[in-house]
Scaffold this active site. Structure first.
Site, mmCIF file in Angstrom:
data_model
loop_
_atom_site.group_PDB
_atom_site.id
_atom_site.type_symbol
_atom_site.label_atom_id
_atom_site.label_comp_id
_atom_site.label_asym_id
_atom_site.label_seq_id
_atom_site.Cartn_x
_atom_site.Cartn_y
_atom_site.Cartn_z
ATOM 1 N N GLY A 1 87.726 47.378 -1.498
ATOM 2 C CA GLY A 1 88.179 47.910 -2.918
ATOM 3 C C GLY A 1 87.506 47.390 -3.868
ATOM 4 N N CYS B 1 85.497 43.753 3.884
ATOM 5 C CA CYS B 1 84.878 43.515 2.282
ATOM 6 C C CYS B 1 86.119 42.806 1.740
ATOM 7 C CB CYS B 1 84.400 44.973 1.717
ATOM 8 S SG CYS B 1 83.348 44.496 0.290
ATOM 9 N N TYR B 2 86.630 43.614 0.628
ATOM 10 C CA TYR B 2 87.943 43.062 -0.068
ATOM 11 C C TYR B 2 88.967 42.759 1.169
ATOM 12 C CZ TYR B 2 91.807 42.504 -3.093
ATOM 13 O OH TYR B 2 92.847 42.249 -3.747
ATOM 14 N N HIS C 1 80.298 46.768 5.612
ATOM 15 C CA HIS C 1 80.841 48.041 5.720
ATOM 16 C C HIS C 1 80.486 48.432 7.198
ATOM 17 C CE1 HIS C 1 83.073 48.343 1.952
ATOM 18 N NE2 HIS C 1 82.111 47.659 1.262
ATOM 19 N N GLU D 1 81.747 50.859 8.586
ATOM 20 C CA GLU D 1 82.124 52.433 8.533
ATOM 21 C C GLU D 1 81.099 53.194 8.362
ATOM 22 O OE1 GLU D 1 83.599 51.100 4.437
ATOM 23 O OE2 GLU D 1 83.400 50.418 6.539
ATOM 24 N N SER E 1 91.366 83.016 3.167
ATOM 25 C CA SER E 1 90.476 83.244 2.034
ATOM 26 C C SER E 1 88.976 83.653 2.690
ATOM 27 C CB SER E 1 90.130 81.834 1.417
ATOM 28 O OG SER E 1 89.692 80.838 2.395
ATOM 29 N N ASP F 1 88.983 76.688 6.791
ATOM 30 C CA ASP F 1 90.031 76.126 6.570
ATOM 31 C C ASP F 1 91.244 76.711 6.761
ATOM 32 O OD1 ASP F 1 88.327 74.019 5.911
ATOM 33 O OD2 ASP F 1 88.573 73.855 3.881
ATOM 34 N N SER F 2 91.114 77.883 5.922
ATOM 35 C CA SER F 2 92.389 78.830 6.304
ATOM 36 C C SER F 2 92.360 79.531 7.370
ATOM 37 C CB SER F 2 92.350 79.844 4.894
ATOM 38 O OG SER F 2 91.503 80.594 5.028
ATOM 39 N N LYS G 1 86.949 67.916 7.615
ATOM 40 C CA LYS G 1 86.329 69.222 7.878
ATOM 41 C C LYS G 1 85.879 69.126 9.599
ATOM 42 C CE LYS G 1 85.114 71.977 5.467
ATOM 43 N NZ LYS G 1 86.073 73.395 5.028
#
Length: 537
Positions: free
Chosen positions: A48, A75-76, A187, A189, A241, A245-246, A393
């Site tokens: 953060g 980290c934080y 980090h 990640e 669409s 995603d849709s 995604k």
């Protein structure tokens, strides 16, 4: 995962899911009782922007440390562990940013006991001996990690071992193995940390005892059950669409409720080339879904006339979408009423987690409103069904493959809900849409021909509504420029501009200028995200 406002909070959650372990994000003010009642196998404290010394710094409910649940602070989060459990965090003036060499430390044969253990000044419990489980997959000497901190842990709390250091962070990693509380200043990640995923998986599997059950099958089963529970026997509309995603949301809801679903594909006049035909082919013929195709380009161009502000464009498009759905629903309701039944009450949308974040969910800043999140009118008559709202995604694509969607839809590059309207900087007109659609088709065709389509997150054309002077056939021209935008990314939260081959760029430029009327100049956007966004609007 407890979020303290980290830039990488969603990335941490995604990395955990990549290990096939379900993760969800909760705010930093979550109460210990709320955490415990969810029965998590582990807790990750994110990084953060705050300093633990600031009066307004976010804190963790201290009771969480005593809940017996393994904790990993990043980290934080690591600094907070040190600060709240009796260590010392200082602002040394020598912060570390970017790639940094980290050295593993051999644990000593003694450790200062925490107050709750009592006893002598030095104890040697067996489980404090030997190398750290977190670093079991790391080279003996250490490895490079990604740092981003101003404060540093100067002294570990009682009961903690220091297991790694960097040139400016003497306590780069610490742990209390009896309480199963761990912290890393770096980090793990981000891809720039070598062996970062290995460290996360050691925490998940060796320390937390997690099981890799977050699989495609389980995700689909849970999502379909949630949809059935929400909608019951009611009729459902789905906004198609043409994008990934849709399409995945529609296939998932169709699996859940079958004939209760009607898909509505609105041809806004703002779609990519050939999109309407592909949508019809997939859902009407392959999935035998009830599909309503509404051709409404004139209505969208009418509401966009004179509109140049990006947010106003999105809201105008979102509002028009909903009104069209309401009209379709009203017609369906009238037909159902004649048969003694009810019309549709629910609207399915392919909202993904990054959409929610960028639209200002919770404490996040609004970067831009997505038409399927922040652009919906307040007086909407539908209850939303968003089965993908907490997926990234890549997870949505994996589900699409599992559900049987064709590759050309599942692996289609992301496309904004408002369509080509937000790839025109300025007023949206039929002429400008035709130009950017034709240019976009050339970009995609050449990128595919070069074998780069799946490697790029997005590649497309942008049309700034300005004109510049050129010369074509020995005559002066005054026409539009087209900007090529191509980026690489893993989750759209951050992105880097793609280093496309010069020959490829030259082919794209030559074809756009030669084949698209009204264009006399092609430029390349080399902006990363941040500071820019992927789309121009």
């Amino acid at each position: 995962m407890v979020d303290f406002g980290a830039q990488y909070a969603q990335l941490i959650a995604r990395r955990i899911r990549q290990a096939r372990v379900y993760s969800e994000i909760v705010p930093h003010h979550v109460a210990a009782a709320t955490v415990v009642e969810r029965h998590p196998v582990g807790i990750v404290l994110s990084g953060g922007p705050s300093s633990v010394h600031a009066g307004w710094a976010p804190l963790l409910d201290p009771a969480i440390y005593e809940a017996g649940i393994p904790i990993l602070g990043i980290c934080y989060g690591a600094q907070l562990i040190a600060s709240q459990l009796g260590g010392r965090v200082e602002r040394t003036g020598r912060g570390e940013y970017g790639r940094t060499p980290l050295s593993r430390l051999t644990p000593p044969d003694h450790v200062t006991p925490p107050d709750h253990l009592g006893g002598s000044d030095h104890v040697t419990p067996p489980d404090h001996l030997g190398p750290s489980l977190l670093f079991a997959d790391w080279p003996e000497g250490g490895s490079d990690v990604w740092m981003s901190h101003a404060d540093s842990i100067a002294e570990a709390p009682p009961g903690f071992l220091v297991t790694a250091s960097t040139p400016e962070a003497p306590v780069a990693a610490l742990e209390d193995r009896q309480r199963r509380v761990y912290g890393v200043q770096f980090h793990p990640e981000v891809v720039h940390t070598n062996h970062g995923q290995d460290l996360l998986e050691r925490f998940l599997f060796d320390i937390c005892g997690a099981r890799p059950t977050w699989t495609h099958t389980n995700i689909i089963e849970a999502a379909t059950e949630a949809v059935r529970s929400q909608v019951g026997s009611a009729r459902v509309l789905c906004a198609l669409s043409g994008g990934v995603d849709s399409a995945v949301a529609a296939a998932l809801v169709h699996k859940a409720v079958g004939d209760q679903l009607t898909c509505v594909f609105v041809d806004t006049g703002l779609m990519r080339e050939g999109e309407g035909l592909q949508v019809e082919e997939t859902f009407r013929r392959q999935f035998q879904v009830d599909l309503v195709h509404v051709k409404a380009a004139d209505r969208f161009f009418e509401v966009l006339e004179g509109v140049t502000d990006p947010e106003e464009k999105r809201k105008a498009i979102g509002g028009t979408f909903i009104r069209i759905f309401e009209e379709v629903a009203s017609e369906m309701a009238a037909g159902a009423e004649a048969l003694g039944a009810a019309g549709p009450r629910y609207l399915v949308q392919g909202t993904l987690y990054p959409d929610v974040i960028e639209s200002g969910a919770g404490d996040a800043a609004t970067i831009k409103s997505h038409h399927n999140v922040g652009g919906l009118p307040d007086d909407m008559d539908f209850e939303l069904v968003e089965p993908l709202a907490w997926l990234f995604k890549d997870e949505a694509r994996e589900l699409g493959e599992e559900l049987g969607l064709p590759e050309e839809i599942v692996w289609r590059q992301p496309f904004p809900g408002p369509g080509l309207a937000v790839r025109i900087v300025g007023e949206v007109t039929p002429e400008r849409v035709a130009i950017v659609r034709a240019a976009d088709a050339i970009v995609i065709e050449e990128v595919k021909r070069a074998g780069l389509y799946r490697e790029l997150w997005q590649s497309f054309a942008v049309l700034p509504a300005v004109r510049s002077v050129g010369v074509m056939g020995d005559e002066r021209t005054y026409a539009y420029p087209v900007v090529i935008r191509a980026v690489t990314s893993e989750d759209a939260m951050t992105a880097d501009w793609a280093r496309l081959d010069y020959d490829l760029l030259e082919r794209i430029s030559r074809r756009i200028i030669g084949e698209v009327d009204g264009v006399n100049r092609v430029a390349l956007d080399i902006t990363s995200k941040p500071p820019g966004t992927i789309e121009w609007e």
